[in-house]
Design a protein around this motif. Structure first.
Motif, PDB file in Angstrom:
ATOM      1  N   PRO A 154       0.765  -1.325  -0.110  1.00  0.00           N
ATOM      2  CA  PRO A 154      -0.012  -0.087  -0.018  1.00  0.00           C
ATOM      3  C   PRO A 154       0.964   1.290  -0.101  1.00  0.00           C
ATOM      4  CG  PRO A 154      -0.464  -1.575   1.679  1.00  0.00           C
ATOM      5  CD  PRO A 154       0.482  -2.072   1.112  1.00  0.00           C
ATOM      6  N   THR A 155       0.507   2.280  -0.604  1.00  0.00           N
ATOM      7  CA  THR A 155       1.075   3.448  -0.498  1.00  0.00           C
ATOM      8  C   THR A 155       0.830   4.365   0.659  1.00  0.00           C
ATOM      9  OG1 THR A 155      -0.836   4.750  -1.738  1.00  0.00           O
ATOM     10  CG2 THR A 155       0.874   3.747  -2.847  1.00  0.00           C
ATOM     11  N   THR A 156      -0.007   3.938   1.454  1.00  0.00           N
ATOM     12  CA  THR A 156      -0.426   4.628   2.863  1.00  0.00           C
ATOM     13  C   THR A 156       0.423   4.141   3.849  1.00  0.00           C
ATOM     14  OG1 THR A 156      -2.218   3.193   3.178  1.00  0.00           O
ATOM     15  CG2 THR A 156      -2.560   5.259   2.241  1.00  0.00           C
ATOM     16  N   ILE A 157       1.574   3.282   3.747  1.00  0.00           N
ATOM     17  CA  ILE A 157       2.296   2.883   4.950  1.00  0.00           C
ATOM     18  C   ILE A 157       2.899   3.880   5.779  1.00  0.00           C
ATOM     19  CG2 ILE A 157       4.401   1.559   5.467  1.00  0.00           C
ATOM     20  CD1 ILE A 157       4.033  -0.325   3.200  1.00  0.00           C
ATOM     21  N   ASP A 158       2.704   3.981   7.081  1.00  0.00           N
ATOM     22  CA  ASP A 158       3.367   4.873   7.911  1.00  0.00           C
ATOM     23  C   ASP A 158       4.906   4.588   8.030  1.00  0.00           C
ATOM     24  OD1 ASP A 158       4.379   6.650   9.924  1.00  0.00           O
ATOM     25  OD2 ASP A 158       2.416   5.996  11.484  1.00  0.00           O
ATOM     26  N   PRO A 159       5.587   5.370   7.562  1.00  0.00           N
ATOM     27  CA  PRO A 159       7.082   4.939   7.440  1.00  0.00           C
ATOM     28  C   PRO A 159       7.900   5.032   8.953  1.00  0.00           C
ATOM     29  CG  PRO A 159       6.930   7.392   6.828  1.00  0.00           C
ATOM     30  CD  PRO A 159       5.508   6.491   7.007  1.00  0.00           C
ATOM     31  N   ASN A 160       7.067   5.721   9.659  1.00  0.00           N
ATOM     32  CA  ASN A 160       7.700   5.624  11.202  1.00  0.00           C
ATOM     33  C   ASN A 160       7.477   4.157  11.714  1.00  0.00           C
ATOM     34  OD1 ASN A 160       8.469   8.212  11.239  1.00  0.00           O
ATOM     35  ND2 ASN A 160       6.477   8.777  11.553  1.00  0.00           N
ATOM     36  N   THR A 161       6.629   3.150  11.298  1.00  0.00           N
ATOM     37  CA  THR A 161       6.204   1.876  12.007  1.00  0.00           C
ATOM     38  C   THR A 161       6.947   0.755  10.987  1.00  0.00           C
ATOM     39  OG1 THR A 161       4.337   1.788  10.484  1.00  0.00           O
ATOM     40  CG2 THR A 161       4.090   3.193  12.523  1.00  0.00           C
TER      41      THR A 161
END
Length: 536
Positions: free
Chosen positions: A61-68
């Motif tokens: 997905p393009t909505t991945i939270d990069p901090n996680t």
């Protein structure tokens, strides 16, 4: 020449030092669903020779939270860095539904080509017959027998050809409709499919040749779960069975195919900062300023569409009762949340529709009692007063209520407002008759000096038409006031218990089969006659 040679050597050196990019094929094994959001766990294995690599995990997905994003695994490798990016040139892989629709479209087009070919044959045959319909020649007359035979042939054969042409036309119309429907559905899927995809790049050093297994975790939005319940009661004296369910939804852009689900009561989108209580300053002119901070609650959807669970057709025992999924759920308590791990594979599509999952079942002690407020409704309601629920850490949610295997309606479980008893309404019982009627002899409206006094009297009749004794609670009320000019007198309440703060009157009755009891509530309201108050 030296410049060209130097530039060539520089490119070669850059190529040698550059990380080798390898695509890692992964699959979703586990998903932890929060009240808002979800953590997805992907696993994949790849063989690496000694060297530096950029391991690329695609179709995300393009909505991945990069901090996680977290990466762990097994193998003789060192992880240097992890980052994510969006690939606008490569769309996500085709789903099984898209592939099936494309195959169906190809098959339908093949059938249309066949029918068009048959229509051409019938049209050519018709043209040939019509071109050779002359009988006899210019020098000879017409043979009557030959004419009759030819007429019969033309009629029979042309009728058959026309019938075939009509049949082909009907088939073509149906096939074109089917193609239009399949194409429309395929366009909808492709509209979602032709979107950029997310990627995670893991830069590693392989210290020795061998297999490396990567476990990647990341958080996504547009997912969550909402608690819901089934409450089943059978009869007086029996415990209530409470089935705790979860409506799981997601529209993250990737399907969760046969994954192990864990439901968490945590909400990572909620602020974790402790509140700070600032000074509270008072000012004159009836104005006060109060500064405070608090936690925001994320909204949780409570209405979810029903969905049918997948059923596998395997060998079964007709005499064996159905097994419940709750037997495969384990509960883990953490300092700030609970997790329900479900050891069964579930599929949740990325369409926003809820997948209903059974989580746990509890048997709770219950006291059955009838309740009525005849001022509002003349029906008696059967209540189950459930105890022992607090140790299960239930969440607020809508419930379906069943009594004696019959659906009786919806209720709402709200442990946040309940004390030691959770009250559940099981429905109306028409075998208990209740009437609330005005007693005319005790009803009056008089003017006394500068005041007006209204007196009301009500008679409540309760009859038990059942074949067994019942406990029933009857509620009514006296009016209350905070204005000293309005005087209220409680004249009679037939031994009921009065709450002076709310004015509520409660009667706890036991009625034997066929027994009738009468209750009276009488009161007066005195107020200035130039004022208007509705007393009923």
């Amino acid at each position: 020449m030296k410049t060209v040679l130097f530039f060539t050597m520089l490119l070669s050196a850059m190529f040698v030092l550059a990380d080798d990019e390898k695509v890692l094929s992964t699959s979703i094994r586990n998903v932890t669903v929060f009240l808002s959001g979800a953590q997805v766990e992907r696993t994949g294995t790849i063989y690496l020779n000694t060297g530096n690599y950029d391991i690329v995990i695609q179709d995300l997905p393009t909505t991945i939270d990069p901090n996680t994003i977290q990466v762990s695994g097994k193998g003789n490798i060192t992880v240097l860095s992890v980052e994510n990016r969006i690939n606008y040139l490569k769309s996500q892989i085709k789903s099984k539904k898209v592939l099936v629709l494309e195959d169906s479209l190809e098959m339908l087009r093949g059938q249309i080509n066949y029918q068009n070919a048959m229509l051409t044959v019938y049209n050519n045959e018709e043209a040939m017959i019509l071109a050779n319909k002359e009988i006899g020649g210019d020098d000879s007359g017409v043979d009557i027998a030959a004419l009759k035979a030819n007429a019969d042939f033309y009629r029979i054969r042309l009728t058959d050809i026309k019938t075939k042409q009509l049949e082909v036309g009907i088939k073509l119309a149906r096939l074109n409709k089917d193609i239009a429907r399949v194409q429309q559905q395929l366009n909808e899927y492709n509209a979602k499919q032709n979107q950029p995809s997310g990627e995670i790049i893991v830069r590693v050093i392989a210290n020795a040749a061998g297999n490396a297994t990567f476990v990647t975790r990341y958080n996504v939005q547009n997912a969550g779960w909402a608690p819901m319940y089934d409450i089943r009661a059978t009869d007086f004296g029996n415990p209530v069975k409470l089935t705790f369910k979860a409506g799981i939804y997601q529209s993250t852009g990737e399907n969760w195919e046969k994954v192990k689900l864990t439901l968490s009561t945590a909400n990572p989108n909620q602020s974790n900062n402790k509140p700070v209580l600032n000074p509270w300053y008072l000012y004159f002119n009836n104005y006060s300023y109060r500064s405070q901070s608090g936690n925001n609650r994320a909204a949780v959807p409570m209405s979810v569409a029903d969905s049918k669970a997948e059923v596998s057709k395997e060998e079964y025992d007709e005499d064996k009762n159905f097994e419940s999924a709750v037997a495969y759920t384990s509960v883990t308590e953490y300092p700030i949340n609970f997790e329900y791990a479900i050891d069964l594979p579930y599929s949740v599509e990325t369409n926003g529709k809820a997948r209903i999952v059974q989580v746990k079942e509890y048997e709770l002690a219950a006291l059955y009692q009838y309740y009525a407020a005849p001022k509002l409704d003349n029906d008696a309601f059967l209540l189950a007063r459930v105890t022992g629920w607090e140790k299960y850490n239930l969440l607020p949610g809508e419930s379906n209520v069943f009594f004696q295997e019959t659906y009786v309606g919806k209720s709402y479980v709200n442990p946040l407002t309940a004390l030691d008893t959770l009250e559940v309404s099981l429905g109306r019982d028409k075998s208990i008759s209740i009437k609330r009627e005005m007693v005319k002899d005790y009803t009056s409206d008089k003017f006394i000096g500068t005041s007006r006094k209204v007196t009301k009297g009500w008679e409540i009749t309760v009859r038990n038409n059942k074949s067994k004794e019942i406990d029933i609670v009857i509620d009514d009320q006296f009016p209350i006031t905070t204005n000293k000019e309005i005087e209220i007198e409680k004249i009679e309440f037939s031994g009921g218990i009065v709450d002076e703060n709310t004015g509520k009157v409660v009667w706890n009755l036991k009625l034997k089969p066929g027994e009738t009891k009468k209750l009276f509530i009488k009161y007066s309201v005195k107020f200035p006659k130039d004022q208007n108050i509705i007393v009923y």
